[in-house]
Enzyme design. Structure first.
Site, PDB file in Angstrom:
ATOM      1  N   THR A  33      -2.681  -8.701  23.330  1.00  0.00           N
ATOM      2  CA  THR A  33      -3.165  -7.837  22.024  1.00  0.00           C
ATOM      3  C   THR A  33      -3.891  -8.454  20.977  1.00  0.00           C
ATOM      4  O   THR A  33      -4.516  -9.980  21.066  1.00  0.00           O
ATOM      5  CB  THR A  33      -1.692  -7.404  21.435  1.00  0.00           C
ATOM      6  OG1 THR A  33      -2.353  -6.213  20.725  1.00  0.00           O
ATOM      7  CG2 THR A  33      -0.909  -8.009  20.929  1.00  0.00           C
ATOM      8  N   ASN A  34      -3.940  -7.984  19.784  1.00  0.00           N
ATOM      9  CA  ASN A  34      -4.442  -8.648  18.593  1.00  0.00           C
ATOM     10  C   ASN A  34      -3.877  -8.429  17.205  1.00  0.00           C
ATOM     11  O   ASN A  34      -2.868  -8.010  17.291  1.00  0.00           O
ATOM     12  CB  ASN A  34      -5.836  -8.096  18.574  1.00  0.00           C
ATOM     13  CG  ASN A  34      -5.992  -6.767  18.349  1.00  0.00           C
ATOM     14  OD1 ASN A  34      -5.586  -6.075  17.394  1.00  0.00           O
ATOM     15  ND2 ASN A  34      -6.637  -6.086  19.264  1.00  0.00           N
ATOM     16  N   ASP A  35      -4.251  -9.059  16.002  1.00  0.00           N
ATOM     17  CA  ASP A  35      -3.512  -8.917  14.837  1.00  0.00           C
ATOM     18  C   ASP A  35      -3.767  -7.767  14.032  1.00  0.00           C
ATOM     19  O   ASP A  35      -3.268  -7.611  13.141  1.00  0.00           O
ATOM     20  CB  ASP A  35      -4.114 -10.116  14.241  1.00  0.00           C
ATOM     21  CG  ASP A  35      -3.603 -11.434  14.419  1.00  0.00           C
ATOM     22  OD1 ASP A  35      -2.318 -11.496  15.159  1.00  0.00           O
ATOM     23  OD2 ASP A  35      -4.031 -12.241  14.108  1.00  0.00           O
TER      24      ASP A  35
END
Ligand code: CTP
Ligand code: CA
Length: 227
Positions: A33-35
Site C-alpha cells: 500500500t502507500n501513505d
C-alpha cells in the site's frame, strides 16, 4: 463552517470522489500500500455534499469517519476501485480522483499465508489499469474530470503531462516533498493545471479550504462546458 453559511452551487450535481490508498494483496494477511491518509478526498466529499451535490465516495483504506450525507463504498484494491468507478461513471457530472491508486499489484496473490521457507524471495508485480486515463477516454463532453498529481520534483511539468495523457479537465498538482503538503498532514500546497491556462498556484491552505477551491474550479469548468 456551519452548513447554513455554505453556498448551494452544486445543488443536484452528481459527484464521484475516490480517496485513500489501495491495498494490493500478497496473501490473506499481507498487502502492498502507500501513505495516503484519505484526508483530501474525504474533505472534498464532505464539502461537495454541503454545497448540495449527491456525493458517492469510493474509498480505499483510511481511518477516517464517513462524511455526513455521503454514500461511501469501500474497496480494497485498484482493480476493485476500477470496477466500481466504471460502473458509476455514466451517471456522474463530475469525478474527482483523489485516491492514491497503486501502480502495481502482485502478479499472484496467494490464497494461503506464505511461509518463510526461502532466504530470498521476489514478488513479481504487474501494472494496474490507470483509472483516470480510462475515465478520460470514456468521458462525455459535459463531464468534469479532476485528477491529482503527487510529485516530488518538476511538479508543474509532470502535472501538465498527466493532464494531457489522461485527458482530464483539471489536475491538482501537489509537491509532496514540501512540509505542509501531501500525505498525512492537514494542509496542502497545490497548483491548478488546466488545458490552455497558466498554472494557478495556491498558498498553503487547510485541506478543507483546498477542497472548496477545487469545487469552485469545477463549477467554473462546468459552466464553461455548458455555455
Ligand atoms: N491514477 C489512477 N489510476 C492509477 C494510477 C493513478 O486513476 N492506476 C490517478 C490518481 O488517482 C491521480 C492521478 O491518476 O488522480 C495521478 O496519479 P499519479 O500517481 O500522480 O500519476 P501516475 O499516472 O500513476 O504516474 P507516476 O506515479 O508514474 O508519476
Ligand atoms: Ca502513480
Amino acid at each position: 463552517r456551519a452548513i447554513f453559511q455554505q453556498k448551494q452551487d452544486m445543488q443536484g450535481l452528481k459527484v464521484l470522489v475516490t480517496a485513500g490508498g489501495t491495498r494490493e494483496r500478497i496473501d490473506p494477511v499481507r498487502y502492498l500500500t502507500n501513505d495516503s491518509s484519505g484526508k483530501m478526498g474525504y474533505a472534498l466529499a464532505e464539502a461537495a455534499a454541503q454545497r448540495g451535490a449527491h456525493v458517492t465516495l469510493v474509498s480505499g483504506n483510511t481511518s477516517l469517519n464517513p462524511p455526513p450525507n455521503v454514500k461511501v463504498i469501500s474497496v480494497e484494491s485498484a482493480l476493485q476501485m476500477y470496477d466500481k468507478v466504471m460502473e458509476l461513471l455514466p451517471e456522474q457530472d463530475a469525478v474527482i480522483k483523489a485516491a492514491a491508486v497503486a501502480d502495481y499489484r502482485p502478479a499472484v496473490s496467494a490464497d494461503k499465508k506464505i511461509k518463510k521457507t526461502k532466504d530470498h524471495m521476489t514478488i513479481e508485480l504487474v501494472r494496474n489499469p490507470d483509472i483516470l486515463a480510462e475515465i478520460g477516454t470514456r468521458k462525455t463532453s459535459k463531464q468534469v474530470i479532476v485528477g491529482f498529481a503527487a510529485e516530488t520534483n518538476d511538479v508543474e511539468t509532470n502535472a501538465m503531462d498527466k493532464l494531457r495523457r489522461k485527458n482530464a479537465d483539471l489536475i491538482v498538482a501537489n509537491d509532496v516533498s514540501k512540509e505542509g503538503a501531501g500525505f498525512g498532514v492537514d494542509t496542502n500546497i497545490v497548483s491548478f493545471i488546466r488545458p490552455d491556462q497558466p498554472p494557478r498556484r495556491l498558498p498553503q491552505m487547510r485541506k478543507r479550504d483546498v477542497a472548496e477551491a477545487i469545487l469552485d474550479e469545477i463549477v467554473t469548468i462546468r459552466t464553461s462546458k455548458s455555455g
